[in-house]
Write an enzyme that holds these catalytic residues in place. Structure first.
Site, PDB file in Angstrom:
ATOM      1  N   ASP A 110      -1.591 -25.043 -50.882  1.00 31.18           N
ATOM      2  CA  ASP A 110      -1.916 -23.620 -51.038  1.00 31.18           C
ATOM      3  C   ASP A 110      -3.381 -23.314 -50.748  1.00 31.18           C
ATOM      4  OD1 ASP A 110       0.641 -22.856 -51.709  1.00 31.18           O
ATOM      5  OD2 ASP A 110       0.304 -22.977 -53.876  1.00 31.18           O
ATOM      6  N   ASP A 136      -2.389 -18.558 -64.999  1.00 34.05           N
ATOM      7  CA  ASP A 136      -3.672 -19.026 -64.492  1.00 34.05           C
ATOM      8  C   ASP A 136      -4.461 -17.942 -63.751  1.00 34.05           C
ATOM      9  OD1 ASP A 136      -3.558 -21.530 -65.599  1.00 34.05           O
ATOM     10  OD2 ASP A 136      -2.492 -22.412 -63.897  1.00 34.05           O
ATOM     11  N   ARG A 174      -9.174 -23.651 -67.356  1.00 31.94           N
ATOM     12  CA  ARG A 174      -9.373 -22.498 -66.476  1.00 31.94           C
ATOM     13  C   ARG A 174     -10.677 -21.739 -66.706  1.00 31.94           C
ATOM     14  NH1 ARG A 174      -6.484 -25.457 -63.548  1.00 31.94           N
ATOM     15  NH2 ARG A 174      -4.382 -24.778 -63.029  1.00 31.94           N
ATOM     16  N   SER A 184       5.663 -28.794 -59.442  1.00 27.58           N
ATOM     17  CA  SER A 184       4.305 -28.250 -59.445  1.00 27.58           C
ATOM     18  C   SER A 184       3.569 -28.916 -60.594  1.00 27.58           C
ATOM     19  CB  SER A 184       4.356 -26.737 -59.641  1.00 27.58           C
ATOM     20  OG  SER A 184       3.082 -26.285 -60.058  1.00 27.58           O
TER      21      SER A 184
HETATM   22  N1  ARG Z   1       2.377 -23.327 -68.469  1.00 28.44           N
HETATM   23  C1  ARG Z   1       1.057 -23.890 -68.508  1.00 28.44           C
HETATM   24  C2  ARG Z   1       0.037 -22.836 -68.772  1.00 28.44           C
HETATM   25  O1  ARG Z   1       0.271 -21.689 -68.497  1.00 28.44           O
HETATM   26  C3  ARG Z   1       0.737 -24.689 -67.277  1.00 28.44           C
HETATM   27  C4  ARG Z   1       0.588 -23.892 -66.005  1.00 28.44           C
HETATM   28  C5  ARG Z   1       0.363 -24.714 -64.769  1.00 28.44           C
HETATM   29  N2  ARG Z   1       1.473 -25.603 -64.568  1.00 28.44           N
HETATM   30  C6  ARG Z   1       1.818 -26.249 -63.448  1.00 28.44           C
HETATM   31  N3  ARG Z   1       2.778 -27.080 -63.553  1.00 28.44           N
HETATM   32  N4  ARG Z   1       1.208 -26.072 -62.319  1.00 28.44           N
HETATM   33  O2  ARG Z   1      -1.021 -23.139 -69.265  1.00 28.44           O
END
Ligand code: ARG
Length: 389
Positions: free
Chosen positions: A13, A121, A92, A173
């Site tokens: 991406d 995110d 993040r 992912s």
């Molecule tokens: N659900 C988790 C969060 O919102 C992880 C998000 C990212 N997950 C991923 N498999 N890329 O903090």
């Protein structure tokens, strides 16, 4: 030319995003944050350059991540919806804050990220950027672009000579850092399908491994882990050691349906060996040294703290205020928790602290008893008084 700092992971991406942004007239600075995700940066840097990045900036944020984000969350006891230990969510605001700093240093007027429009995110990145510098333009290519599938993106990458890693392309992912792994998508999108063995990144081998019970001792100073098995240990080393050991035992797997901020319920699978062990050990030590009222009140704070982290509200007054509260609660959270590890589980078998509030002569049922049982009668009568008829 307008300059944009893109939070670049090295994946498909954000590699494609470099070219996409460039085509829209931006000079792209690819910014890579190292939060312990175990990626090979050399290949990623080369890929960014091939995709058209004018510059690649790498920042090692591991130390800051542990000291300023993970330890405060551990002290607070922050766990989202009872299970998620927040590895992704905690990283993040740090990555975004450093991105803003890079933008300032590079005289960029925009920042970009590779998050989709459906997740948490994007919120965490953009809220952080808006709080720290509302003048920065925010671009979210993945939310806008025309690609309908991964295949579309791969074709686009191939057409523009962007090298892609087809070899270790996972059907899931995955987001990884020193505090844990988040795994979603693929077959996991059916909430009733058991995560297949290959979904797990760290704990995969545990299933078939023959394991003897292990005993570990974790030492805390004012709520912060400072030692393992009688030896003082630096923070990153300690977390890494517990991740390695815990992974062998398959500890810290979580499979849950969670409520995203954007209203979607999602199925996520997590691996967080060190986080699971440390949160449990810390909580147990608190139970030994904190009085009942403080302990109970703090449970509510833990939940609120977890929500703030999950909702992307790290850089807010409430989080700072809760941190100040939590800090004062940790003054006496010093001591050692002993745990046993077995396949898929870690549990506490002992705890000790110079600030222990446990009083054996009060708790005992032997001749050493110092508790005056006759006082209980009066206490109970007064306790019932407001309700008696
Ligand atoms: N659900 C988790 C969060 O919102 C992880 C998000 C990212 N997950 C991923 N498999 N890329 O903090």
């Amino acid at each position: 030319m307008k300059k944009v700092v893109l939070a670049y992971s090295g994946g498909l991406d954000t590699s494609v995003a470099i070219k996409w942004l460039k085509d829209r007239g931006y000079e792209v600075i690819a910014y890579m944050a190292d939060v312990g995700q175990e990626k090979t940066t050399t290949a990623a840097i080369a890929r960014a350059k091939k995709a058209g990045a004018a510059k690649v900036v790498v920042r090692d944020l591991k130390k800051k991540f542990v000291t300023d984000y993970i330890w405060p969350a551990l002290k607070a006891g922050a766990v989202y919806e009872g299970r998620y230990t927040l590895a992704t969510a905690l990283s993040r605001p740090l990555i975004a804050a450093e991105q803003v700093a890079v933008a300032h240093a590079q005289n960029a007027t925009a920042v970009a990220h590779g998050c989709t429009g459906k997740g948490n995110d994007q919120v965490r990145f953009e809220v952080t950027v808006q709080i720290l510098d509302s003048a920065l333009e925010i671009l979210a290519p993945v939310r806008e672009w025309e690609f309908k599938s991964r295949q579309d993106e791969i074709r686009y990458a191939q057409r523009h000579g962007i090298p892609i890693e087809v070899s270790k392309k996972s059907p899931f992912s995955i987001d990884k850092n020193i505090w844990g792994v988040s795994i979603e998508a693929g077959v996991l999108e059916d909430p009733n399908t058991e995560p297949p063995a290959d979904a797990f990144q760290w704990t995969r081998g545990a299933q078939t491994r023959n394991l003897k019970e292990a005993v570990i001792e974790i030492e805390f100073f004012k709520g912060v882990p400072v030692g393992l098995n009688g030896k003082k240990m630096e923070a990153i080393k300690l977390i890494t050691a517990l991740n390695e050991l815990g992974s062998r035992y398959g500890i810290g797997r979580m499979d849950m349906i969670e409520n995203r901020l954007v209203g979607i319920k999602s199925r996520e699978t997590y691996e967080a060996p060190a986080a699971t062990i440390l949160i449990q050990a810390h909580k147990d030590l608190e139970a030994l040294v904190l009085d009942r009222e403080l302990l109970h009140y703090k449970e509510g704070v833990a939940q609120k703290y977890a929500e703030l982290v999950y909702y992307g509200l790290w850089f807010t007054p409430l989080r700072s205020a809760l941190d100040a509260f939590v800090r004062t609660t940790q003054e006496k959270v010093t001591g050692t928790t002993r745990m046993k590890l077995r396949k898929y589980s870690a549990y506490v078998v002992g705890r000790t602290s110079p600030y222990s509030r446990y009083n054996e002569s009060l708790a005992t049922y032997t001749v050493k008893d110092k508790f005056d049982q006759r006082l209980a009668k009066g206490f109970i009568d007064l306790w019932a008084l407001p309700y008696k008829r």
